[in-house]
Design an enzyme around this catalytic site. Sequence first.
Site, PDB file in Angstrom:
ATOM      1  N   HIS B 104       0.855  -1.191   0.000  1.00 53.00           N
ATOM      2  CA  HIS B 104       0.000   0.000   0.000  1.00 53.00           C
ATOM      3  C   HIS B 104       0.889   1.238   0.000  1.00 53.00           C
ATOM      4  CE1 HIS B 104      -3.053   2.878   0.847  1.00 53.00           C
ATOM      5  NE2 HIS B 104      -2.763   3.037   2.117  1.00 53.00           N
ATOM      6  N   GLU B 127       6.275   0.540 -22.786  1.00 54.11           N
ATOM      7  CA  GLU B 127       6.953  -0.731 -22.516  1.00 54.11           C
ATOM      8  C   GLU B 127       6.739  -1.223 -21.086  1.00 54.11           C
ATOM      9  OE1 GLU B 127       8.391  -2.684 -24.585  1.00 54.11           O
ATOM     10  OE2 GLU B 127       9.512  -4.064 -23.309  1.00 54.11           O
TER      11      GLU B 127
END
Lengths: 225, 225, 225, 225
Positions: B104, B127
């Site tokens: 988190h 990418e």
Amino acid sequence: MSDIFPESHPEHPLNLIPELCRKFYDLGWATGTGGGISIKMGENYYIAPSGVQKERIMPNEIFVLNASQDVVEEPRTEKQLKISECTPLFFNAYRLRGAGACLHTHSANCVLISLLCDREFRISHIEMIKGIINNETKKALGFRDTLVVPIIENTDFEKDLTASMAECMVRYPESCAVLVRRHGMYVWSDTWQKAKGAVECIDYLMGLAIRMRTLGLEWEPKGAK
Amino acid sequence: MSDIFPESHPEHPLNLIPELCRKFYDLGWATGTGGGISIKMGENYYIAPSGVQKERIMPNEIFVLNASQDVVEEPRTEKQLKISECTPLFFNAYRLRGAGACLHTHSANCVLISLLCDREFRISHIEMIKGIINNETKKALGFRDTLVVPIIENTDFEKDLTASMAECMVRYPESCAVLVRRHGMYVWSDTWQKAKGAVECIDYLMGLAIRMRTLGLEWEPKGAK
Amino acid sequence: MSDIFPESHPEHPLNLIPELCRKFYDLGWATGTGGGISIKMGENYYIAPSGVQKERIMPNEIFVLNASQDVVEEPRTEKQLKISECTPLFFNAYRLRGAGACLHTHSANCVLISLLCDREFRISHIEMIKGIINNETKKALGFRDTLVVPIIENTDFEKDLTASMAECMVRYPESCAVLVRRHGMYVWSDTWQKAKGAVECIDYLMGLAIRMRTLGLEWEPKGAK
Amino acid sequence: MSDIFPESHPEHPLNLIPELCRKFYDLGWATGTGGGISIKMGENYYIAPSGVQKERIMPNEIFVLNASQDVVEEPRTEKQLKISECTPLFFNAYRLRGAGACLHTHSANCVLISLLCDREFRISHIEMIKGIINNETKKALGFRDTLVVPIIENTDFEKDLTASMAECMVRYPESCAVLVRRHGMYVWSDTWQKAKGAVECIDYLMGLAIRMRTLGLEWEPKGAK
């Protein structure tokens, strides 16, 4: 009520102030000898020296004061050191708020916010606001609360901020921070841990607010969920 | 299926969680006691304490829980610690997705993206999207795929996000992340290595997207090569 | 002509590749397992593994290849590792240019520049251009020279860039770098020191160019002093 | 008047120059072999080598010169090293100002400011200005003073800046810094501590000024409090 540590302990202020000064330097809050840190332990008030490179401060370069703001222990070094010019401002936090620590940064985020705001910086509805404690109720702010940081005008000499900072603290009893326009910020709390948490949250919020401004986002959204 | 390490091993969760917390702090994802990390090893779920400076967490300050979310081992310290308020949200990832780790962050990039988007953050043809794994097919996304990160509304208390996060995870079975508006992000994966890779890729993409917005560049280009 | 070091030496590729990978990670060039590094010493070509956290690579996780691109020494670890997918692209630099090292970054600066330019990134009249060596003449560029970095289109799989990168290198014999649109950059030179210097200079110039664009400043000034 | 340290002391220039070079590299001021540092101790002038990675310089790679700019001690290494091309520019500071140290950075902030200004960078009413010393009066600038950093045009070779930098220093006797357009900055002072403080303050002010420009804020406010 804070713990009393022996000098060998890493959280003794003689060790902690140099460590936190290095962190502040790395964050850009204390470059060019700027910024400052003071921590209270027991009846002693520990304060860093003035005009030195903050990231190179050593434990034997810290001043120790008593509650009357008298130096009770000089730094144990041959270097000629002067006590931080922030001393009377740190004591505003100790006397008016019973603080356990007071931190001063020169973060560029603070300077920019002080130029974008008039008398107060205000932001709400950001999670990190919950990391800041209302200095009057001693409860953490809520997500929907508005963080208010008052702003005072800068002076030619740091010590001349003492009266206006004190007056501002009386007017804003809930605030744990005062912005000094074109200069930086003072933040305090009951413990150094809480003061460090507060300054990190407030600086995060100010950095965020500047990016929000650039992207056209409101700081105090009306009707935010 | 993950390896079981002795406590002396640097990749044992008691050592790894403090190390990763320091990294997250340095990245600005866990300042002011924000953010959190949980890693599973064998049948144990390791979770950091709440409301502490994340970059100073020690191995003896970690809670150990079982699959029923009961604490089976308290931190081995005299400090009075509370378990992370993110615990039920971490267990969403463990229960609904069989995750091996849940991370988190309070990254400012996440907060800004949550303010620039309505219900989803979407980006394609970069990418770094290939570093993220489809949580349903367990295959990496392709360069031309659109990464979709759903957004839920913040609540006053972290634990009150539990139901809406779970509901969101059911609606977006392919996603390994949930953005919490004005707050941060939860990211999970089968292993801590993959979860760390995913959060790094997603945060990179969000930081990139904000810079793209400033430069007038599209996030989901039509007809991109 | 490069020096041959024993494995105990910090500049032996087995030690140097992990060190440089950590640096690249800290610069944001190799987050989320992205990026890659290859260095030649004597007749050996050292290449990092694929899909692993670049900042955690250990000396015993490096592959050793010969000039025919065959693995002559597997990593000395029980971990199941795959060689970097960048391998054929690194060998473009070894075969077409006789390079001593080839570096691959996923820097966000590269991605943004590839979106702001069509077929080439061009900049002149910035001192840092002098840190880049013309790959044909082997002389450093001058302050008034234009740095030209050609751009090729990204493909679904890294190895499918091999032919278009090689073709681009033939068309731009003076260039020591190729940008891959929406992806990153490959940079090579005669030695790892020069390749590292080149990638640092080019990334600096790209980061600068993006800030210049935001401020309305030209990249190739006409009639600059 | 500066202290004389034995070679074992961390503040001896042989140790200090490598340490400060690493710091400059981390700040982005000395990437790609750019930038440079020179420090005087007693009658010796210590100067880093040219064209090497600044963050990897070792104590045995430093040149020692006398007041006539002759090398009196070669680096104690087998490496073939050349003395910094900044040498005659460092000696401008030693000869014209009696400096104790001279620092050269390639900070992108400096380059951008040199492109946004004509002949001078000017800023006032920011606290960090007080960290800079008037080189003529030897007194610190005041908060309301205007910091003026003159700008000279870049040349093809570093040494060709010698005359124009010297001429600029004569015209601006109060300044402790010269900006080189599209290149970087030279900063000097009586001691290395003061020179480091000055370059940190000036770079902070330039970075701040660029952000102020983006936000539409004035650098020299009329009638600021």
